[in-house]
Design an enzyme around this catalytic site. Structure first.
Site, short mmCIF file in Angstrom:
data_model
loop_
_atom_site.label_atom_id
_atom_site.label_comp_id
_atom_site.label_asym_id
_atom_site.label_seq_id
_atom_site.Cartn_x
_atom_site.Cartn_y
_atom_site.Cartn_z
N LYS A 79 0.68 -12.11 3.84
CA LYS A 79 0.74 -10.68 4.12
C LYS A 79 1.33 -10.43 5.51
O LYS A 79 0.96 -11.11 6.47
CB LYS A 79 -0.66 -10.09 3.98
CG LYS A 79 -0.75 -8.58 4.09
CD LYS A 79 -2.17 -8.16 3.80
CE LYS A 79 -2.39 -6.68 4.01
NZ LYS A 79 -3.79 -6.29 3.71
N SER A 155 -3.78 -2.19 1.59
CA SER A 155 -2.61 -2.59 2.34
C SER A 155 -1.94 -3.86 1.81
O SER A 155 -0.86 -4.23 2.27
CB SER A 155 -2.98 -2.79 3.82
OG SER A 155 -4.01 -3.75 3.97
N SER A 179 -8.51 -3.12 0.69
CA SER A 179 -7.08 -3.41 0.68
C SER A 179 -6.65 -4.64 -0.11
O SER A 179 -5.45 -4.88 -0.26
CB SER A 179 -6.57 -3.56 2.11
OG SER A 179 -6.66 -2.34 2.79
#
Length: 474
Positions: A79, A155, A179
């Site tokens: 990520k 996210s 997230s």
């Protein structure tokens, strides 16, 4: 005809160790798919084919010598909110485009040392303060491959998009208020947020450590394999602990006893009702759990989400203020998104007592949840109040109402971050329009293995079918 991405990560790992497949072949397969498909999906910020193939070749040399590591040869994405040495990390911000860290974050280092082949960085919103990923550092937003007119959430949106579309077998994710779990929900995947301290956030920037890194995968077994690698906190972690049992093994087993499970679908927000299909997802899970011998009872939410909504919004504002101040040079702050600038403006007006009162409100909210669930091993809810939302949904009423609209959709997830409990999002079903729905299971603190084994049991008993999106077959 079957393709390499049809294999689970566990199956790929067995094929690599058995000499039926090389890491280069596997990595080239995923790189080709990224090149072909990602322009429509927004899954990746950065891809480094040369680095990935060099590492794949080194892994193949080790495999030839019989040297096996937990993820040896499996491609993975990291990520973009987490630092990768030598690989550009923008933290989702145009203001930090081109930034190349010199060191890996702790968990990234664990993943690399476990033999995974990092192919690139997956798309995330600026500093992770949104549950959607717009086109900020990529040409297109991160979208769910089940409907490319809808977000894959955030996210960890890019990570979920990549796994669901067959651009990665597994992905690294993180979860500060849902997230990992809401992107899993939007993309028909398994997403795990571990108990506080199982996966390290060291060095911590706050005593209120709500975030946790975890895995996104198509199967519980795959998610558990990655979680086991990540679950090695260093000595300096404020909350670090290690489990007594193997998480990877838990992903292949069943609970050793019937569990007490409390469930609800009430959003805890006035005027916000769950979509009928979200309710259906929970009720069909209830039926399956009862059929498996678990004790399942409907309860009211232990605390009303609306009592903490302001504090949750302030928590995002404080996070945005810290990130913008600490990471972005003053002359580049005009490049921050409108949402980040709005949050940072709110955070900049908060006084020290305001922040302490925010922490107190969140602590009371978390304590109420823990007390209300004391009689139960597991809580069951929808993961989100409805299906993946259309592009532009969260900003449709103006920047000032983004937090309100985000909480209305992701209202079931933040409390588990505040309590520190482990939580997993599991697929349930697709509706008549092909949109995915999911359920969330939340376990007792530090009982992650029990929660993972329950998830594995539900998967084995057919809670969901592995219905792939159209991009899977391209």
């Amino acid at each position: 005809m079957s393709q390499l991405h049809d294999l689970s990560a566990a199956e790929q790992l067995r094929a690599l160790r058995g000499g039926e497949l090389t890491s280069r072949e596997l990595t080239e397969h995923y790189l080709d798919r990224i090149t072909k498909l990602d322009a429509e999906l927004g899954a990746f910020v950065t891809v480094d084919p040369e680095l990935a193939l060099r590492n794949a070749d080194r892994t193949d040399e080790r495999l030839t010598r019989g040297e096996h590591t937990p993820l040896g040869g499996i491609p993975i994405g990291i990520k973009d909110l987490h630092a990768t040495a030598g690989l550009a990390t923008s933290f989702g911000s145009a203001a930090l485009a081109g930034h190349v860290p010199t060191d890996d974050d702790w968990t990234v280092g664990l993943i690399r040392r476990a033999g995974a082949v990092v192919v690139g960085k997956t798309n995330a919103p600026e500093f992770g303060v949104a549950c959607y990923v717009d086109a900020v550092v990529t040409p297109v937003p991160a979208v769910t491959p089940y409907d490319t007119g809808r977000y894959s959430s955030g996210s960890s949106g890019g990570a979920a998009t990549a796994v669901a579309a067959g651009l990665l077998p597994i992905a690294h994710a993180s979860d500060g208020a849902g997230s990992t779990r809401t992107p899993a929900a939007a993309c028909h995947l398994v997403g795990i947020k571990p108990s506080r301290g199982l996966v390290s956030l060291a060095p911590a920037s706050s005593f209120l450590a709500t975030g946790a890194e975890g895995p996104l995968a198509r199967t519980v077994e795959d998610a558990a394999l990655l979680l086991e690698v990540m679950a090695q906190p260093p000595a300096q972690d404020l909350y670090g602990w290690t489990p007594d049992t193997s998480l990877a093994e838990a992903g292949r087993t069943r609970p050793d006893r019937p569990l007490k499970i409390g469930w609800w679908t009430d959003t805890g927000l006035a005027g916000v009702d769950p979509h009928p299909e979200s309710v259906r997802a929970v009720r069909r899970t209830v039926d399956l759990l009862r059929g498996l011998g678990h004790e399942v009872r409907e309860i009211a939410p232990p605390a009303r989400q609306e009592t903490a909504a302001g504090a949750i919004s302030d928590m995002l504002a404080v996070s945005a203020t810290m990130r913008a101040t600490m990471q972005v040079p003053a002359d580049k702050r005009d490049l921050l998104t409108a949402h980040t600038r709005n949050l940072a403006a709110v955070g900049a007006k908060m006084t020290g007592p305001d922040v302490l009162l925010m922490h107190a409100a969140l602590a009371r909210f978390a304590s109420d949840f823990l007390a209300g669930l004391d009689d139960f091993d597991v809580a069951l809810t929808p993961t989100t109040s409805g299906p993946p939302v259309p592009l532009g949904h969260f900003e449709a009423d103006g920047i000032e109402r983004v937090n309100e609209r985000m909480l209305a959709w992701s209202c079931y997830t933040p409390w588990a971050n505040l309590t520190g409990q482990p939580a997993v999002s599991l697929p349930s079903h697709l509706d008549d329009d092909g949109l995915p729905y999911s359920v969330q299971l939340v376990g007792r603190i530090r009982q992650d293995a029990t929660l993972v084994s329950l998830a594995a049991q539900l998967e084995h008993e057919g809670l969901w079918d592995a219905v792939h999106p159209p991009h899977w077959f391209r």
